[in-house]
Design a protein around this motif. Structure first.
Motif, mmCIF file in Angstrom:
data_model
loop_
_atom_site.group_PDB
_atom_site.id
_atom_site.type_symbol
_atom_site.label_atom_id
_atom_site.label_comp_id
_atom_site.label_asym_id
_atom_site.label_seq_id
_atom_site.Cartn_x
_atom_site.Cartn_y
_atom_site.Cartn_z
ATOM 1 N N ARG A 19 0.862 -1.175 0.000
ATOM 2 C CA ARG A 19 0.000 0.000 0.000
ATOM 3 C C ARG A 19 0.897 1.223 0.000
ATOM 4 O O ARG A 19 1.940 1.232 0.660
ATOM 5 N N PHE A 21 1.014 5.516 0.339
ATOM 6 C CA PHE A 21 0.392 6.822 0.605
ATOM 7 C C PHE A 21 1.409 7.872 0.202
ATOM 8 O O PHE A 21 2.530 7.871 0.717
ATOM 9 N N ARG A 28 -5.358 6.070 -0.948
ATOM 10 C CA ARG A 28 -4.559 4.882 -0.713
ATOM 11 C C ARG A 28 -4.340 4.209 -2.059
ATOM 12 O O ARG A 28 -5.298 3.971 -2.803
ATOM 13 N N LEU A 63 8.824 2.547 10.713
ATOM 14 C CA LEU A 63 8.138 3.079 11.883
ATOM 15 C C LEU A 63 8.287 2.071 13.006
ATOM 16 O O LEU A 63 8.045 0.881 12.823
ATOM 17 N N ARG A 64 8.725 2.567 14.158
ATOM 18 C CA ARG A 64 8.969 1.647 15.265
ATOM 19 C C ARG A 64 7.774 1.556 16.201
ATOM 20 O O ARG A 64 6.868 2.378 16.146
ATOM 21 N N ASP A 65 7.809 0.555 17.071
ATOM 22 C CA ASP A 65 6.703 0.270 17.989
ATOM 23 C C ASP A 65 5.397 0.163 17.221
ATOM 24 O O ASP A 65 4.341 0.610 17.674
ATOM 25 N N ASP A 66 5.475 -0.412 16.025
ATOM 26 C CA ASP A 66 4.297 -0.507 15.172
ATOM 27 C C ASP A 66 3.544 -1.792 15.487
ATOM 28 O O ASP A 66 4.149 -2.864 15.585
ATOM 29 N N ALA A 67 2.227 -1.653 15.659
ATOM 30 C CA ALA A 67 1.435 -2.817 16.033
ATOM 31 C C ALA A 67 0.818 -3.472 14.811
ATOM 32 O O ALA A 67 0.078 -4.432 14.920
ATOM 33 N N GLY A 68 1.114 -2.952 13.614
ATOM 34 C CA GLY A 68 0.411 -3.379 12.427
ATOM 35 C C GLY A 68 0.692 -4.801 11.993
ATOM 36 O O GLY A 68 -0.087 -5.401 11.278
ATOM 37 N N ARG A 84 4.546 7.043 2.488
ATOM 38 C CA ARG A 84 4.668 5.818 3.281
ATOM 39 C C ARG A 84 4.375 4.614 2.414
ATOM 40 O O ARG A 84 3.479 4.644 1.569
ATOM 41 N N ARG B 58 2.938 5.509 20.007
ATOM 42 C CA ARG B 58 3.184 4.931 18.681
ATOM 43 C C ARG B 58 2.472 3.597 18.537
ATOM 44 O O ARG B 58 1.849 3.314 17.518
ATOM 45 N N TYR B 59 2.580 2.784 19.614
ATOM 46 C CA TYR B 59 1.976 1.458 19.541
ATOM 47 C C TYR B 59 0.455 1.549 19.487
ATOM 48 O O TYR B 59 -0.194 0.893 18.656
ATOM 49 N N SER B 62 -0.758 2.966 16.145
ATOM 50 C CA SER B 62 -0.648 2.038 15.024
ATOM 51 C C SER B 62 -1.602 0.859 15.171
ATOM 52 O O SER B 62 -1.829 0.111 14.232
ATOM 53 N N LYS B 65 -7.083 1.374 13.480
ATOM 54 C CA LYS B 65 -7.110 1.286 12.022
ATOM 55 C C LYS B 65 -8.479 1.527 11.433
ATOM 56 O O LYS B 65 -9.173 0.563 11.082
#
Lengths: 381, 425
Positions: A19, A21, A28, A63-68, A84, B58-59, B62, B65
């Motif tokens: 994806r 952006f 998107r 990107l850090r601490d990303d929960a994705g 992004r 950040r956590y 993210s 959604k």
């Protein structure tokens, strides 16, 4: 989607779904990214195959601490760019992590460090200025404006609080009331007041407690604890302490200290944040600051005491002797608290007191030995 | 959790008409992040707290959604730290002077009021008054900080690559809050909807997503419906009081009043949730995009109560575990002497230092653990419920929205940090 090996262990990929952006609009876009290890870059194609962007691998940041669960990439060595890429293909993610050296690197410019330095300096200066200059000065200025009769009432309120504390600790009478002793004590204090105008009448009292301590409260109250009378080897030692406390009263130190402490207390907890390790530091810092601030105040009270002792015909040496007495007893934990902690005895202060002794002059006793006995018995029931 | 919009085909062509919110954190990851950053905060005597807060945001961001695209939090710990330093200098000067002056006024008043030798009631009264006086003087700064913190967070939030933003209007917000706060107190809380609505409108009307502006529509009087349970609760409380006073039935009246008290707590939560739903439903982006929230106050209360119960159980478990460890240390350090003397004095003599250090360490560890538990079992699930029940209606116009320039706030949310007025995240 194609996977291919490049060189020995270098692996790259082409046409992986992602994806995109662009950072210009909220659209998107479905794109394909290709990792080219040879030319050291990531290429982004749109769905029609047209090239959208090329990102050099060393500029890639994740990107850090990303929960994705996937990987979000942006490009930019110092400031991350606006665009992004969101990757969810696990294999592509591991390839990128292997190929890009600076994914988690943050670059802080010299200018930012400069700014941080300046503001750390400014805040330390502001804290120091407030605690050591402005708050004490303000406290001193404002204290003068408080009418003595009101200060006296504040003093009696504080006295009542102290009374409450002591009567909880020990049942019964906390205040020593032997009338002969009280009279002798008041006589001693009277003699030390010669030639001085006090804003309010001085009231002295003894508390039945083993602590070696004496202090002045707002409004001319002087409290001596039994322990201090017991440790004194001569009436002059007690007179020296009383003269010192009278010095505090004359300078209105207790009310100044109360105002100053109110200003300082809040400031430190502000710096250190809420309940974590900061609390311990705040306490330690407050003690240090109180000690630092009080040094000059104590020296002034010493000078006052020396002058008044001389006027009363008592040798200023008594103060020196008492400091030495305390220095000897310092090791004993019973004396670790009380007068020693707020009035740290030192050879320096003792020497200063000795300087005030006039050798040509003959000094006398402050009270008769009979009166001294009465004072020593003041707490007897 | 299903997204109405999936990753198929061209984004622009098949733009969905609505987007569902979705909150998808991994609880264990969130827990370890909170625990680890909390530990680092303790080790660094609180300095790491700016980075800790940033990493948590950040956590959390993210994990959120709407329509499958996560929010991005672009704030940095360094910038927060810098903001704190700046705010510190300002607040330092303000509050230091304020404290001394207030105390001065206090001592003057004190002398005035106290007449007899034993007026301890008056002492207490004046001291309370002073505390509130200090509180009132610091209040404007707190509201100022709240607005700026919200503006900072908006400016550091992106979705689909575009920034959110809020106009620089903290001063206007501050005096308005003071005004509505006064109206609220003078009306004994009856004007709560007016304050809630007008303040939310003030902020919403200054919010942006990219180059598109938000607007708060609706009527403040409509929020009275959300207050209904508070009114009922007050009625029940009055009934209980009447039963006690007129009917002389203390036990019955007391029970009725307890019920009224519990009802009042429910009423507060109900108001929070229902007013949020109303205000959300009447927010408009760029005059076209609408929003709905289906949050449920019963659900929020359930999450909270279950969370508290779970944390209580976990904390008791921790205490038992820690107590056992502590006992082991005590035995090892003290050397239990069974043959002679009183064993208890032996133990206490031996473990003095170990016990002291252990107690400090233990309480710090407990604080960090409880903090992490609260985030994982209370704050995050409640936020999650709000996000999951959130919907963007008529989402097509979103595609037309363009980027906006960044908002460079040097003081970040430093005022909120210094005054400790930040929310859960």
């Amino acid at each position: 989607m194609h996977w291919m090996s490049v060189g020995h262990s270098k692996v790259a990929f082409t046409w992986v779904d992602a994806r995109y952006f662009d950072g210009l609009s909220a659209q998107r876009r479905q794109v394909f990214v290709s990792l080219d290890v040879e030319s050291w870059r990531l290429t982004i194609h749109d769905s029609s195959g047209a090239e959208l962007d090329i990102w050099p691998l060393e500029t890639l940041r994740q990107l850090r601490d990303d929960a994705g669960g996937g990987l979000v990439l942006c490009s930019g060595a110092v400031d991350p760019g606006e665009a992004r890429i969101v990757l969810s293909n696990a294999r592509a993610i591991s390839e990128i992590k292997a190929a890009c050296p600076n994914l988690t690197k943050t670059t802080v410019t010299g200018r930012t460090w400069g700014k941080i330095g300046v503001w750390i300096g400014a805040s330390v200066a502001a804290v120091a200025l407030m605690i050591f200059v402005i708050v004490p000065a303000l406290a001193e200025q404002l204290a003068v404006l408080i009418p003595p009769e009101r200060e006296a009432k504040v003093g009696s309120a504080v006295l009542r609080q102290i009374e409450r504390v002591f009567s909880e600790q020990e049942a019964g009478d906390w205040h020593c009331t032997n009338s002969e002793g009280q009279m002798a004590l008041e006589q001693m204090v009277q003699a030390l007041q010669q030639g001085q105008e006090f804003p309010y009448p001085i009231q002295v009292g003894v508390v039945d407690n083993e602590m070696v301590n004496a202090f002045a409260l707002p409004g001319g109250h002087i409290i001596v604890m039994r322990g201090l009378i017991e440790i004194a080897e001569a009436p002059e030692h007690l007179a020296a302490v009383l003269a010192h406390e009278l010095g505090h009263v004359a300078q209105r130190d207790p009310i100044v200290q109360a105002l100053r402490a109110a200003g300082t207390a809040g400031l430190l907890s502000l710096v250190l944040g809420d309940a974590t390790g900061g609390t311990v530091l705040a306490l330690a810092g407050e003690t240090l600051i109180a000690a630092k601030n009080s040094r000059a105040v104590e020296a002034r009270a010493d000078d006052f005491a020396l002058a008044q002792l001389a006027k009363a015909g008592v040798s200023p040496e008594a103060l020196a002797e008492f400091f030495e007495l305390l220095l000897e007893e310092m090791g004993d934990p019973v004396f670790g608290m009380g007068w020693i902690s707020s009035h740290p005895p030192s050879a320096e202060r003792a020497a200063h007191a000795r300087e005030a002794v006039q050798t040509a002059r003959s000094y006398q006793k402050s009270v008769s030995s009979q009166e001294w006995q009465a004072i020593q018995q003041i707490c007897a029931k | 959790m299903t997204y109405t919009s999936t990753l198929q085909g061209e984004g622009a062509a098949s733009a969905p008409t609505h987007l569902n919110g979705a909150f998808l954190p991994e609880k264990s990851k969130l827990f370890w992040l909170a625990l680890w950053t909390g530990a680092l905060t303790i080790v660094t005597f609180g300095i790491y707290r700016f980075w800790a807060r940033t990493r948590l945001r950040r956590y959390i961001w993210s994990s959120t959604k709407p329509g499958g695209d996560s929010f991005e939090y672009t704030g940095t710990g360094l910038e927060k730290f810098l903001g704190f330093l700046i705010a510190l200098v300002v607040i330092m000067v303000y509050s230091g002077i304020l404290q001394v002056v207030l105390d001065f006024i206090g001592y003057n008043l004190w002398g005035e009021v106290i007449s007899g030798p034993n007026d301890s009631m008056d002492d207490a009264l004046i001291q309370t008054g002073l505390t509130y006086g200090a509180g009132l003087a610091i209040l404007p700064l707190i509201f100022f900080a709240q607005y700026r913190a919200r503006r900072y967070m908006m400016s550091r939030t992106r979705w689909r690559g575009l920034r959110f933003a809020m106009d620089a209007a903290a001063l206007g917000y501050t005096w308005r809050v003071m005004l509505y706060f006064a109206a609220w107190s003078l009306s004994f809380g009856l004007l709560t909807p007016l304050a809630t609505f007008r303040l939310e409108k003030y902020m919403t009307d200054r919010m942006w997503y990219g180059d598109a502006r938000f607007e708060q529509t609706g009527q403040w009087t409509a929020l009275y419906a959300a207050m209904k349970h508070q009114f009922i609760a007050v009625g029940v409380l009055l009934l209980g009081a009447a039963i006690i006073y007129f009917g002389q039935a203390v036990a019955l009246g007391g029970n009725v009043m307890i019920a009224g008290g519990l009802w009042l707590i429910f009423g507060f939560v109900y108001y929070q949730v229902e007013s949020f739903k109303y205000l959300t439903a009447h927010k408009v982006l760029e005059g076209k995009v609408h929003f709905t929230s289906n949050a449920s106050s019963a659900r929020v209360i359930r999450i909270f109560v279950l969370g508290v119960a779970l944390i209580a159980v976990l904390v008791v478990g921790l205490i038992i575990a820690f107590g056992a460890l502590f006992g082991l240390f005590a035995l090892a350090g003290g050397g239990l002497d069974i043959t002679g003397g009183d064993p208890w004095t032996e133990i206490f003599a031996g473990i003095g230092l170990v016990a002291g250090l252990g107690a400090i360490f233990g309480s710090l560890v407990a604080l960090v653990c409880i903090g992490a538990f609260v985030i994982v079992f209370i704050s995050a699930p409640i936020l999650g419920h709000y996000v999951d029940t959130f919907r963007v209606e008529n989402a097509e116009p979103l595609e037309q929205i363009r980027q906006r320039a960044g908002d460079n706030m040097v003081d970040a949310d430093g005022f909120a940090d210094a005054l400790d007025v930040g929310g859960a995240f």
